[in-house]
Design a protein around this motif. Sequence first.
Motif, short mmCIF file in Angstrom:
data_model
loop_
_atom_site.label_atom_id
_atom_site.label_comp_id
_atom_site.label_asym_id
_atom_site.label_seq_id
_atom_site.Cartn_x
_atom_site.Cartn_y
_atom_site.Cartn_z
N PHE A 101 0.91 -1.27 0.00
CA PHE A 101 0.16 -0.14 0.08
C PHE A 101 0.80 1.26 -0.12
CE2 PHE A 101 -0.65 -0.08 4.81
CZ PHE A 101 -0.42 1.33 5.02
N VAL A 102 1.97 1.07 0.49
CA VAL A 102 3.03 2.26 0.63
C VAL A 102 3.16 2.65 -0.99
CG1 VAL A 102 5.23 3.47 1.27
CG2 VAL A 102 3.70 2.27 2.96
N ARG A 103 3.51 1.68 -1.75
CA ARG A 103 4.19 1.97 -3.24
C ARG A 103 2.77 2.53 -3.79
NH1 ARG A 103 7.42 -1.96 -6.34
NH2 ARG A 103 7.06 -0.26 -7.74
N GLN A 104 1.76 1.89 -3.52
CA GLN A 104 0.78 2.37 -4.47
C GLN A 104 0.15 3.79 -4.17
OE1 GLN A 104 -2.67 -0.51 -4.31
NE2 GLN A 104 -1.23 -2.12 -4.43
N LEU A 105 0.19 4.14 -2.65
CA LEU A 105 -0.04 5.53 -2.33
C LEU A 105 0.90 6.51 -2.49
CD1 LEU A 105 -2.03 4.71 1.09
CD2 LEU A 105 -3.17 5.37 -1.32
N GLU A 106 2.21 6.10 -2.48
CA GLU A 106 3.29 6.79 -2.90
C GLU A 106 3.28 8.12 -1.83
OE1 GLU A 106 3.26 8.11 -7.02
OE2 GLU A 106 4.05 6.08 -7.61
N PRO A 107 3.12 7.98 -0.51
CA PRO A 107 3.13 9.23 0.31
C PRO A 107 4.32 10.03 0.34
CG PRO A 107 3.61 7.22 1.43
CD PRO A 107 3.40 6.84 0.10
N ASP A 108 4.50 11.04 1.03
CA ASP A 108 5.64 11.99 1.14
C ASP A 108 6.60 11.22 2.25
OD1 ASP A 108 4.88 13.96 -0.86
OD2 ASP A 108 4.29 15.14 0.45
N TRP A 109 5.87 11.06 3.30
CA TRP A 109 6.50 10.23 4.39
C TRP A 109 5.97 8.75 4.53
CZ3 TRP A 109 10.33 11.34 7.50
CH2 TRP A 109 10.95 12.64 7.56
N HIS A 110 7.09 7.94 5.00
CA HIS A 110 6.76 6.65 5.61
C HIS A 110 7.63 6.38 6.83
CE1 HIS A 110 5.66 2.43 5.80
NE2 HIS A 110 6.65 2.11 5.62
N ILE A 111 6.98 5.71 7.76
CA ILE A 111 7.64 5.38 9.08
C ILE A 111 7.45 4.18 9.07
CG2 ILE A 111 7.76 5.89 11.59
CD1 ILE A 111 6.36 8.67 10.81
N ASP A 112 8.59 3.27 9.68
CA ASP A 112 8.55 2.03 9.82
C ASP A 112 9.76 1.35 10.63
OD1 ASP A 112 8.47 -1.00 8.99
OD2 ASP A 112 7.10 -0.13 7.30
N SER A 113 9.81 0.15 11.26
CA SER A 113 10.63 -0.43 12.10
C SER A 113 11.16 -1.35 11.26
CB SER A 113 9.81 -0.75 13.40
OG SER A 113 9.04 -1.79 12.99
N SER A 114 10.95 -1.69 10.16
CA SER A 114 11.50 -2.92 9.51
C SER A 114 12.56 -2.35 8.42
CB SER A 114 10.41 -3.85 8.52
OG SER A 114 11.18 -4.59 7.80
N PRO A 115 13.84 -2.75 8.71
CA PRO A 115 14.99 -2.28 7.67
C PRO A 115 14.82 -3.07 6.32
CG PRO A 115 15.67 -4.04 9.35
CD PRO A 115 14.11 -3.98 9.74
N GLU A 116 14.03 -4.05 6.11
CA GLU A 116 13.88 -4.80 5.05
C GLU A 116 12.68 -3.66 4.19
OE1 GLU A 116 14.14 -6.91 1.45
OE2 GLU A 116 15.45 -6.82 3.35
N ILE A 117 11.67 -3.37 4.46
CA ILE A 117 10.91 -2.57 3.92
C ILE A 117 11.21 -1.12 3.70
CG2 ILE A 117 8.41 -1.19 4.26
CD1 ILE A 117 7.49 -3.52 5.75
N VAL A 118 11.92 -0.46 4.65
CA VAL A 118 12.73 0.50 4.47
C VAL A 118 13.74 0.51 3.12
CG1 VAL A 118 14.26 2.45 5.48
CG2 VAL A 118 12.51 1.43 6.57
N HIS A 119 14.44 -0.42 3.11
CA HIS A 119 15.46 -0.55 2.16
C HIS A 119 14.43 -0.53 0.75
CE1 HIS A 119 18.78 -1.63 -0.25
NE2 HIS A 119 18.27 -2.95 -0.70
#
Length: 95
Positions: free
Chosen positions: A37-55
């Motif tokens: 959903f983050v890729r589809q929505l393309e927000p200005d900011w994303h906050i996450d605790s997963s290093p894999e997702i952040v990467h």
Amino acid sequence: MQEKVLSALSEAGLFTSGSLVREKVLFCSTEIGRTSFVRQLEPDWHIDSSPEIVHQLSRFIKYQLHISPQQTERVSPNVFSSASLEQFFGGLDQR
């Protein structure tokens, strides 16, 4: 957890300053769901605790915040790291 995050963002003044809209802050419990959903929505900011997702998202999202109690290497210039959400937004955990 969701209320804690919303409270920290509110106490930092991000909803009143117009930086964020409370109703547009989204949460997802699965890593596959978040990435999708983050890729589809393309927000200005994303906050996450997963290093894999952040990467995975570092080349698609304008700014990211990686929450990790351990100091992490900066993946990309658009990825910030902090031990906690409160710490990143001004040390709210010390109030």
